[in-house]
Structures are given as structure tokens and as C-alpha cells.
Design a protein around this motif. Sequence first.
Motif, PDB file in Angstrom:
ATOM      1  N   ASN A   1       0.813  -1.211   0.000  1.00 32.96           N
ATOM      2  CA  ASN A   1       0.000   0.000   0.000  1.00 32.96           C
ATOM      3  C   ASN A   1       0.848   1.265   0.000  1.00 32.96           C
ATOM      4  OD1 ASN A   1       0.654   0.486   2.830  1.00 32.96           O
ATOM      5  ND2 ASN A   1      -0.791  -1.181   3.280  1.00 32.96           N
ATOM      6  N   THR A   2       0.177   2.367  -0.191  1.00 31.94           N
ATOM      7  CA  THR A   2       0.808   3.680  -0.219  1.00 31.94           C
ATOM      8  C   THR A   2       0.052   4.583   0.737  1.00 31.94           C
ATOM      9  OG1 THR A   2       1.416   3.413  -2.547  1.00 31.94           O
ATOM     10  CG2 THR A   2       1.368   5.659  -1.706  1.00 31.94           C
ATOM     11  N   THR A   3       0.784   5.378   1.513  1.00 38.18           N
ATOM     12  CA  THR A   3       0.133   6.309   2.422  1.00 38.18           C
ATOM     13  C   THR A   3       0.178   7.711   1.822  1.00 38.18           C
ATOM     14  OG1 THR A   3       0.645   4.981   4.378  1.00 38.18           O
ATOM     15  CG2 THR A   3       0.203   7.310   4.742  1.00 38.18           C
ATOM     16  N   PHE A   4      -0.997   8.289   1.573  1.00 38.10           N
ATOM     17  CA  PHE A   4      -1.096   9.656   1.076  1.00 38.10           C
ATOM     18  C   PHE A   4      -1.226  10.608   2.262  1.00 38.10           C
ATOM     19  CE2 PHE A   4      -1.855   9.529  -3.576  1.00 38.10           C
ATOM     20  CZ  PHE A   4      -1.876   8.159  -3.751  1.00 38.10           C
ATOM     21  N   MET A   5      -0.446  11.667   2.229  1.00 42.69           N
ATOM     22  CA  MET A   5      -0.514  12.692   3.275  1.00 42.69           C
ATOM     23  C   MET A   5      -0.954  13.982   2.575  1.00 42.69           C
ATOM     24  SD  MET A   5       2.673  13.237   5.892  1.00 42.69           S
ATOM     25  CE  MET A   5       3.524  14.384   4.797  1.00 42.69           C
ATOM     26  N   ILE A   6      -2.129  14.456   2.916  1.00 42.99           N
ATOM     27  CA  ILE A   6      -2.717  15.582   2.190  1.00 42.99           C
ATOM     28  C   ILE A   6      -3.098  16.700   3.158  1.00 42.99           C
ATOM     29  CG2 ILE A   6      -4.635  16.297   0.695  1.00 42.99           C
ATOM     30  CD1 ILE A   6      -4.894  13.218  -0.035  1.00 42.99           C
ATOM     31  N   GLY A   7      -2.430  17.839   3.020  1.00 46.32           N
ATOM     32  CA  GLY A   7      -2.815  19.013   3.806  1.00 46.32           C
ATOM     33  C   GLY A   7      -3.873  19.771   3.040  1.00 46.32           C
ATOM     34  N   ILE A   8      -5.013  20.051   3.677  1.00 44.35           N
ATOM     35  CA  ILE A   8      -6.124  20.634   2.904  1.00 44.35           C
ATOM     36  C   ILE A   8      -6.987  21.548   3.792  1.00 44.35           C
ATOM     37  CG2 ILE A   8      -7.764  18.720   3.335  1.00 44.35           C
ATOM     38  CD1 ILE A   8      -7.256  20.200  -0.138  1.00 44.35           C
ATOM     39  N   GLU A   9      -7.514  22.591   3.171  1.00 44.63           N
ATOM     40  CA  GLU A   9      -8.403  23.491   3.907  1.00 44.63           C
ATOM     41  C   GLU A   9      -9.666  22.739   4.337  1.00 44.63           C
ATOM     42  OE1 GLU A   9      -7.849  26.500   5.169  1.00 44.63           O
ATOM     43  OE2 GLU A   9      -5.884  25.860   4.489  1.00 44.63           O
ATOM     44  N   ASP A  10     -10.228  23.156   5.476  1.00 43.81           N
ATOM     45  CA  ASP A  10     -11.379  22.465   6.057  1.00 43.81           C
ATOM     46  C   ASP A  10     -12.525  22.283   5.057  1.00 43.81           C
ATOM     47  OD1 ASP A  10      -9.729  23.686   8.121  1.00 43.81           O
ATOM     48  OD2 ASP A  10     -11.249  23.048   9.542  1.00 43.81           O
ATOM     49  N   ASP A  11     -12.777  23.326   4.246  1.00 38.68           N
ATOM     50  CA  ASP A  11     -13.945  23.259   3.364  1.00 38.68           C
ATOM     51  C   ASP A  11     -13.717  22.386   2.124  1.00 38.68           C
ATOM     52  OD1 ASP A  11     -12.173  24.937   2.142  1.00 38.68           O
ATOM     53  OD2 ASP A  11     -13.564  26.610   1.896  1.00 38.68           O
ATOM     54  N   ARG A  12     -12.499  21.855   1.988  1.00 39.72           N
ATOM     55  CA  ARG A  12     -12.221  20.970   0.856  1.00 39.72           C
ATOM     56  C   ARG A  12     -12.067  19.509   1.300  1.00 39.72           C
ATOM     57  NH1 ARG A  12      -7.514  23.067  -2.778  1.00 39.72           N
ATOM     58  NH2 ARG A  12      -8.467  21.662  -4.296  1.00 39.72           N
ATOM     59  N   VAL A  13     -12.224  19.250   2.590  1.00 34.64           N
ATOM     60  CA  VAL A  13     -12.061  17.886   3.111  1.00 34.64           C
ATOM     61  C   VAL A  13     -13.059  16.926   2.462  1.00 34.64           C
ATOM     62  CG1 VAL A  13     -12.314  16.409   5.146  1.00 34.64           C
ATOM     63  CG2 VAL A  13     -10.991  18.513   5.310  1.00 34.64           C
ATOM     64  N   GLU A  14     -14.327  17.333   2.384  1.00 36.72           N
ATOM     65  CA  GLU A  14     -15.349  16.450   1.799  1.00 36.72           C
ATOM     66  C   GLU A  14     -15.008  16.085   0.350  1.00 36.72           C
ATOM     67  OE1 GLU A  14     -17.622  14.740   3.159  1.00 36.72           O
ATOM     68  OE2 GLU A  14     -17.358  15.671   5.107  1.00 36.72           O
ATOM     69  N   GLY A  15     -14.515  17.063  -0.397  1.00 37.73           N
ATOM     70  CA  GLY A  15     -14.147  16.820  -1.785  1.00 37.73           C
ATOM     71  C   GLY A  15     -13.019  15.802  -1.898  1.00 37.73           C
ATOM     72  N   VAL A  16     -12.036  15.924  -1.009  1.00 42.09           N
ATOM     73  CA  VAL A  16     -10.909  14.993  -1.026  1.00 42.09           C
ATOM     74  C   VAL A  16     -11.396  13.580  -0.658  1.00 42.09           C
ATOM     75  CG1 VAL A  16      -8.772  14.358   0.188  1.00 42.09           C
ATOM     76  CG2 VAL A  16      -9.103  16.702  -0.613  1.00 42.09           C
ATOM     77  N   LEU A  17     -12.280  13.497   0.339  1.00 42.31           N
ATOM     78  CA  LEU A  17     -12.816  12.188   0.726  1.00 42.31           C
ATOM     79  C   LEU A  17     -13.583  11.553  -0.437  1.00 42.31           C
ATOM     80  CD1 LEU A  17     -14.049  12.835   4.397  1.00 42.31           C
ATOM     81  CD2 LEU A  17     -12.023  11.554   3.650  1.00 42.31           C
ATOM     82  N   SER A  18     -14.322  12.371  -1.194  1.00 47.16           N
ATOM     83  CA  SER A  18     -15.047  11.847  -2.356  1.00 47.16           C
ATOM     84  C   SER A  18     -14.081  11.286  -3.396  1.00 47.16           C
ATOM     85  CB  SER A  18     -15.899  12.944  -3.003  1.00 47.16           C
ATOM     86  OG  SER A  18     -16.900  13.368  -2.108  1.00 47.16           O
ATOM     87  N   LEU A  19     -12.991  12.008  -3.630  1.00 45.19           N
ATOM     88  CA  LEU A  19     -11.991  11.535  -4.600  1.00 45.19           C
ATOM     89  C   LEU A  19     -11.395  10.194  -4.159  1.00 45.19           C
ATOM     90  CD1 LEU A  19      -9.936  14.743  -5.549  1.00 45.19           C
ATOM     91  CD2 LEU A  19     -11.518  13.457  -7.000  1.00 45.19           C
ATOM     92  N   ILE A  20     -11.105  10.079  -2.869  1.00 42.17           N
ATOM     93  CA  ILE A  20     -10.528   8.830  -2.358  1.00 42.17           C
ATOM     94  C   ILE A  20     -11.538   7.704  -2.525  1.00 42.17           C
ATOM     95  CG2 ILE A  20      -9.625   7.640  -0.311  1.00 42.17           C
ATOM     96  CD1 ILE A  20      -8.661  10.437   0.685  1.00 42.17           C
ATOM     97  N   LYS A  21     -12.789   7.985  -2.164  1.00 43.94           N
ATOM     98  CA  LYS A  21     -13.829   6.962  -2.270  1.00 43.94           C
ATOM     99  C   LYS A  21     -14.017   6.496  -3.718  1.00 43.94           C
ATOM    100  CE  LYS A  21     -18.544   6.024  -0.723  1.00 43.94           C
ATOM    101  NZ  LYS A  21     -19.728   6.574  -0.017  1.00 43.94           N
ATOM    102  N   GLU A  22     -14.103   7.479  -4.620  1.00 49.65           N
ATOM    103  CA  GLU A  22     -14.312   7.154  -6.045  1.00 49.65           C
ATOM    104  C   GLU A  22     -13.194   6.290  -6.637  1.00 49.65           C
ATOM    105  OE1 GLU A  22     -14.710  10.831  -8.278  1.00 49.65           O
ATOM    106  OE2 GLU A  22     -16.284  11.471  -6.903  1.00 49.65           O
ATOM    107  N   ASN A  23     -11.972   6.569  -6.199  1.00 49.53           N
ATOM    108  CA  ASN A  23     -10.823   5.925  -6.836  1.00 49.53           C
ATOM    109  C   ASN A  23     -10.294   4.695  -6.108  1.00 49.53           C
ATOM    110  OD1 ASN A  23      -9.921   7.651  -9.277  1.00 49.53           O
ATOM    111  ND2 ASN A  23     -10.454   9.143  -7.697  1.00 49.53           N
ATOM    112  N   CYS A  24     -10.706   4.511  -4.863  1.00 48.41           N
ATOM    113  CA  CYS A  24     -10.096   3.446  -4.059  1.00 48.41           C
ATOM    114  C   CYS A  24     -11.095   2.531  -3.363  1.00 48.41           C
ATOM    115  CB  CYS A  24      -9.206   4.055  -2.976  1.00 48.41           C
ATOM    116  SG  CYS A  24      -8.015   5.249  -3.583  1.00 48.41           S
TER     117      CYS A  24
END
Lengths: 109, 109, 109
Positions: free
Chosen positions: B41-64
Motif C-alpha cells: 500500500n501507499t500512504t497519502f498525506m494531504i494538507g487541505i483546507e477544512d472546506d475541501r475535506v469532503e471533496g478529497v474524501l469523495s476523490l478517495i472513495k471514487e478511486n479506491c
Amino acid sequence: MKMVIAVVQDKDSNRLSQALVKENVRATKLASTGGFLKAGNTTFMIGIEDDRVEGVLSLIKENCQSRQQMMAPMSSMGGNADSYIPYPVEVQVGGATVFILPVDRFEQF
Amino acid sequence: MKMVIAVVQDKDSNRLSQALVKENVRATKLASTGGFLKAGNTTFMIGIEDDRVEGVLSLIKENCQSRQQMMAPMSSMGGNADSYIPYPVEVQVGGATVFILPVDRFEQF
Amino acid sequence: MKMVIAVVQDKDSNRLSQALVKENVRATKLASTGGFLKAGNTTFMIGIEDDRVEGVLSLIKENCQSRQQMMAPMSSMGGNADSYIPYPVEVQVGGATVFILPVDRFEQF
Ligand code: NI
Ligand code: NI
Ligand code: NI
């Protein structure tokens, strides 16, 4: 939930992995170098419920605690008598550096 | 700001990287082993503004997201007929384990 | 206590390591790729007391700050005159992305 980040010597890494698996604690391992420990080390990243943090810390302590170990006399390298240590010496091995970070949220997809 | 730490299967790693780049999300990847996922596996470390957290979670869900995949019949290795599986089987692939940690401060030099 | 996570270019990694050792700051290094920086990078994980955070940030800034660097004219590869750049060019090198995370608890075994 907490994120337990433990830096342990490579020497103790397999033993800790097995102990965590046995207790059904899931850990992700990252290859790491330097830090508090002189030798090569491994960083364990463990997401765990608050009420299981003490148990995880106990497992780390049991399997990685810093300790003295007798090292057999080393044979001289290349015939240089000056570098020969004719008696067993005690060296310090193991040790773990552990950080417990708060987790806002946990998701599994 | 939040720190999103996502452990994903190597299989999905490139696809997630590309999706993050496309959405202008910067991620640092750490080589990792073990953990929630069986395979490498690979560990992604992503620093992100609070209001973009949901978007990042969606991307992870869609792709993984964990999913069933048909695996073609495997040819027997070394002529041992016992190990031959003559029909396609469904195996579970993918899946992501995601931790969202609070960030006190962010600096860029 | 805080956890300082700094992603720096490989180019600056050794220099930062030495500066941290000199100031008695212990850091664990993780091999990493991608992220904010184009070239190969290293992720430093530094557990530090709150009142020493500013000092650590200064060390990172001093040793890793993004900067312009003159690159000598490149000799043509394989005799292709089209790829020869006859004058020095300025390129951007270095840079650090730093996250400071709260730590609930710290243990050493
Ligand atoms: Ni909790
Ligand atoms: Ni914030
Ligand atoms: Ni503190």
C-alpha cells in the motif's frame, strides 16, 4: 479515536507487528531513518479507539523497551589487534518513541 | 486546515494521484506496508483546507473503494494440477483507510 | 508538545538533518515522493516542545527556503545542437511545506 505513531528499532519491528496482529490491532508501517534511535528504524502508524490506547502502549513497551544486551567479543577485522575487544560488552538496544495525536474523523471505503 | 492521511492499495495509488492533481490537491506519498490492507500500500498525506475535506474524501472513495473483481482462471504453476482453478473467482480489491487530523499551523518556505 | 511534519527537497535534506542534530532536535525521516515539491523529497517528522517550535521553523526556513539558483550552460547531449543552452539559466530549488499538529501525549520506552 487516536493516531499512535511509534518509532521503533528494526530489530523489534517484526515482534511488535506480530503482537499487534495477535491483539487485532491494525498498523501501517513506514520505512524511516534517524530520529531518536541510532540504528535503522520503522515507524508504526496505528489508528485506535481511545479506550484501547493504553493496551497499545503496553504492547509497544513489552516488545520494544530499551534494554541492555551482552555482545560477544568481536573478532579483529583484518588482523588489526588494536580493534579487538576480548571481553563481552553490554550495549543498549531497542527503545520506542511514541506520539499520540488526536483524530477528528475516521473513514473506511 | 486538516491533515488527511489515507492508506490505499498500490493498485489504486496512481489513479488517486492523478485525480488529486486534476483537482489541484497536493499530496505527499509515503511507501508503506501492512495495515488494514493485505497487499502493498501507499500512504497519502494531504494538507487541505477544512472546506475541501469532503471533496478529497469523495476523490478517495471514487478511486479506491473496496470492490469485487473477477479474476481469470489461473494456469497451473509447474504442472501441479491440484493448484489449477478452472473457473473465474471474485476477489476483493481496493479499499482505503482514512484519518483526518487537526492541524494547528501551516507554513511554506 | 507538537508534531512538526516538514516535506523538503532531497537536495536540502542532509543539510537540514545536520542543522537539527547541531541544535539537539531529534527528527525521524520518511522517504516520500510527489507533493508540493517537484523533485524527490524527504518528510521530516519532529516531536518538539511547544516553546521550541519557532526555533525548528527557523532552522527549516534557513536550510530549505525556496530560492533561485543559476544553472551552468548545459553541453549538448549527443551532438544535437538544438538542445544546447549557451547561457546560464535561473531555476527554482528548495522549498519546504510544513504542518504543525497537536500532540496529546508523548512516551518513551
Ligand atoms: Ni476519539
Ligand atoms: Ni483549519
Ligand atoms: Ni504540548
